[in-house]
Design a protein around this motif. Structure first.
Motif, PDB file in Angstrom:
ATOM      1  N   GLN A  62       0.873  -1.172   0.000  1.00 38.56           N
ATOM      2  CA  GLN A  62       0.000   0.000   0.000  1.00 38.56           C
ATOM      3  C   GLN A  62       0.914   1.228   0.000  1.00 38.56           C
ATOM      4  O   GLN A  62       1.511   1.547   1.019  1.00 38.56           O
ATOM      5  CB  GLN A  62      -0.910   0.014   1.238  1.00 38.56           C
ATOM      6  CG  GLN A  62      -1.875  -1.139   1.310  1.00 38.56           C
ATOM      7  CD  GLN A  62      -2.914  -1.069   0.220  1.00 38.56           C
ATOM      8  OE1 GLN A  62      -3.366   0.003  -0.152  1.00 38.56           O
ATOM      9  NE2 GLN A  62      -3.271  -2.214  -0.310  1.00 38.56           N
ATOM     10  N   PRO A  63       1.052   1.910  -1.149  1.00 38.60           N
ATOM     11  CA  PRO A  63       1.974   3.045  -1.203  1.00 38.60           C
ATOM     12  C   PRO A  63       1.504   4.203  -0.326  1.00 38.60           C
ATOM     13  O   PRO A  63       0.308   4.423  -0.156  1.00 38.60           O
ATOM     14  CB  PRO A  63       1.971   3.430  -2.680  1.00 38.60           C
ATOM     15  CG  PRO A  63       0.680   2.916  -3.212  1.00 38.60           C
ATOM     16  CD  PRO A  63       0.346   1.694  -2.396  1.00 38.60           C
ATOM     17  N   ASN A  64       2.469   4.918   0.213  1.00 35.27           N
ATOM     18  CA  ASN A  64       2.112   6.094   0.993  1.00 35.27           C
ATOM     19  C   ASN A  64       1.765   7.223   0.027  1.00 35.27           C
ATOM     20  O   ASN A  64       1.823   7.064  -1.193  1.00 35.27           O
ATOM     21  CB  ASN A  64       3.258   6.476   1.940  1.00 35.27           C
ATOM     22  CG  ASN A  64       4.544   6.757   1.192  1.00 35.27           C
ATOM     23  OD1 ASN A  64       4.541   7.016  -0.006  1.00 35.27           O
ATOM     24  ND2 ASN A  64       5.663   6.697   1.911  1.00 35.27           N
ATOM     25  N   GLN A  88       3.850  10.179  -6.892  1.00 32.86           N
ATOM     26  CA  GLN A  88       4.902   9.950  -7.883  1.00 32.86           C
ATOM     27  C   GLN A  88       4.435   8.960  -8.945  1.00 32.86           C
ATOM     28  O   GLN A  88       4.692   9.147 -10.128  1.00 32.86           O
ATOM     29  CB  GLN A  88       6.176   9.425  -7.200  1.00 32.86           C
ATOM     30  CG  GLN A  88       7.332   9.235  -8.159  1.00 32.86           C
ATOM     31  CD  GLN A  88       7.796  10.522  -8.803  1.00 32.86           C
ATOM     32  OE1 GLN A  88       7.854  11.561  -8.153  1.00 32.86           O
ATOM     33  NE2 GLN A  88       8.108  10.473 -10.073  1.00 32.86           N
ATOM     34  N   GLN A  89       3.722   7.936  -8.505  1.00 38.90           N
ATOM     35  CA  GLN A  89       3.207   6.949  -9.450  1.00 38.90           C
ATOM     36  C   GLN A  89       2.199   7.595 -10.403  1.00 38.90           C
ATOM     37  O   GLN A  89       2.222   7.337 -11.607  1.00 38.90           O
ATOM     38  CB  GLN A  89       2.553   5.801  -8.679  1.00 38.90           C
ATOM     39  CG  GLN A  89       2.115   4.652  -9.546  1.00 38.90           C
ATOM     40  CD  GLN A  89       1.534   3.522  -8.711  1.00 38.90           C
ATOM     41  OE1 GLN A  89       1.104   3.729  -7.573  1.00 38.90           O
ATOM     42  NE2 GLN A  89       1.528   2.331  -9.266  1.00 38.90           N
ATOM     43  N   GLU A  90       1.310   8.450  -9.892  1.00 39.72           N
ATOM     44  CA  GLU A  90       0.341   9.147 -10.732  1.00 39.72           C
ATOM     45  C   GLU A  90       1.052  10.089 -11.704  1.00 39.72           C
ATOM     46  O   GLU A  90       0.672  10.185 -12.875  1.00 39.72           O
ATOM     47  CB  GLU A  90      -0.644   9.924  -9.871  1.00 39.72           C
ATOM     48  CG  GLU A  90      -1.585   9.033  -9.092  1.00 39.72           C
ATOM     49  CD  GLU A  90      -2.390   9.781  -8.049  1.00 39.72           C
ATOM     50  OE1 GLU A  90      -2.207  11.026  -7.921  1.00 39.72           O
ATOM     51  OE2 GLU A  90      -3.201   9.146  -7.361  1.00 39.72           O
ATOM     52  N   ARG A 114       0.883   9.859 -15.792  1.00 42.10           N
ATOM     53  CA  ARG A 114       0.507  10.985 -16.661  1.00 42.10           C
ATOM     54  C   ARG A 114       1.609  11.273 -17.673  1.00 42.10           C
ATOM     55  O   ARG A 114       1.335  11.531 -18.846  1.00 42.10           O
ATOM     56  CB  ARG A 114       0.219  12.236 -15.834  1.00 42.10           C
ATOM     57  CG  ARG A 114      -1.129  12.212 -15.139  1.00 42.10           C
ATOM     58  CD  ARG A 114      -1.493  13.567 -14.581  1.00 42.10           C
ATOM     59  NE  ARG A 114      -0.461  14.151 -13.743  1.00 42.10           N
ATOM     60  CZ  ARG A 114      -0.359  13.981 -12.424  1.00 42.10           C
ATOM     61  NH1 ARG A 114      -1.236  13.241 -11.793  1.00 42.10           N
ATOM     62  NH2 ARG A 114       0.609  14.552 -11.740  1.00 42.10           N
ATOM     63  N   ARG A 115       2.859  11.207 -17.244  1.00 39.97           N
ATOM     64  CA  ARG A 115       3.991  11.454 -18.141  1.00 39.97           C
ATOM     65  C   ARG A 115       4.026  10.419 -19.270  1.00 39.97           C
ATOM     66  O   ARG A 115       4.242  10.763 -20.436  1.00 39.97           O
ATOM     67  CB  ARG A 115       5.296  11.419 -17.356  1.00 39.97           C
ATOM     68  CG  ARG A 115       6.501  11.771 -18.190  1.00 39.97           C
ATOM     69  CD  ARG A 115       7.805  11.689 -17.427  1.00 39.97           C
ATOM     70  NE  ARG A 115       7.818  12.587 -16.281  1.00 39.97           N
ATOM     71  CZ  ARG A 115       8.074  12.203 -15.026  1.00 39.97           C
ATOM     72  NH1 ARG A 115       8.337  10.945 -14.757  1.00 39.97           N
ATOM     73  NH2 ARG A 115       8.079  13.066 -14.048  1.00 39.97           N
TER      74      ARG A 115
END
Length: 72
Positions: free
Chosen positions: A10-12, A18-20, A24-25
């Motif tokens: 479960q990412p903080n 950062q993942q989002e 998007r990039r």
């Protein structure tokens, strides 16, 4: 890294943002590559006057990922 009792990750909030951002990039990069591919195809078709009636929309439909998957 935050882990649940069952072992799933479960990412903080920082990792999730950062993942989002990375997602998007990559979407933006894929859009640019798709646009460049369509322009290159249209440029190569300019050598054939009988194909001048082909529109950007027809090229887009021919090069869309959905059609590529159907061809497999």
């Amino acid at each position: 890294m935050a882990r649940e009792h069952d072992g799933s990750y479960q990412p903080n909030a920082k990792a999730r943002k950062q993942q989002e951002k990375d997602q998007r990039r990559m979407e933006f990069r894929r859009a640019i590559e798709s646009y460049c591919d369509r322009r290159e195809l249209l440029r190569s078709l300019a050598d054939y006057p009988e194909l001048q009636d082909i529109t950007v929309w027809q090229v887009s439909a021919a090069t869309s990922p959905k059609n590529a998957q159907q061809a497999r």
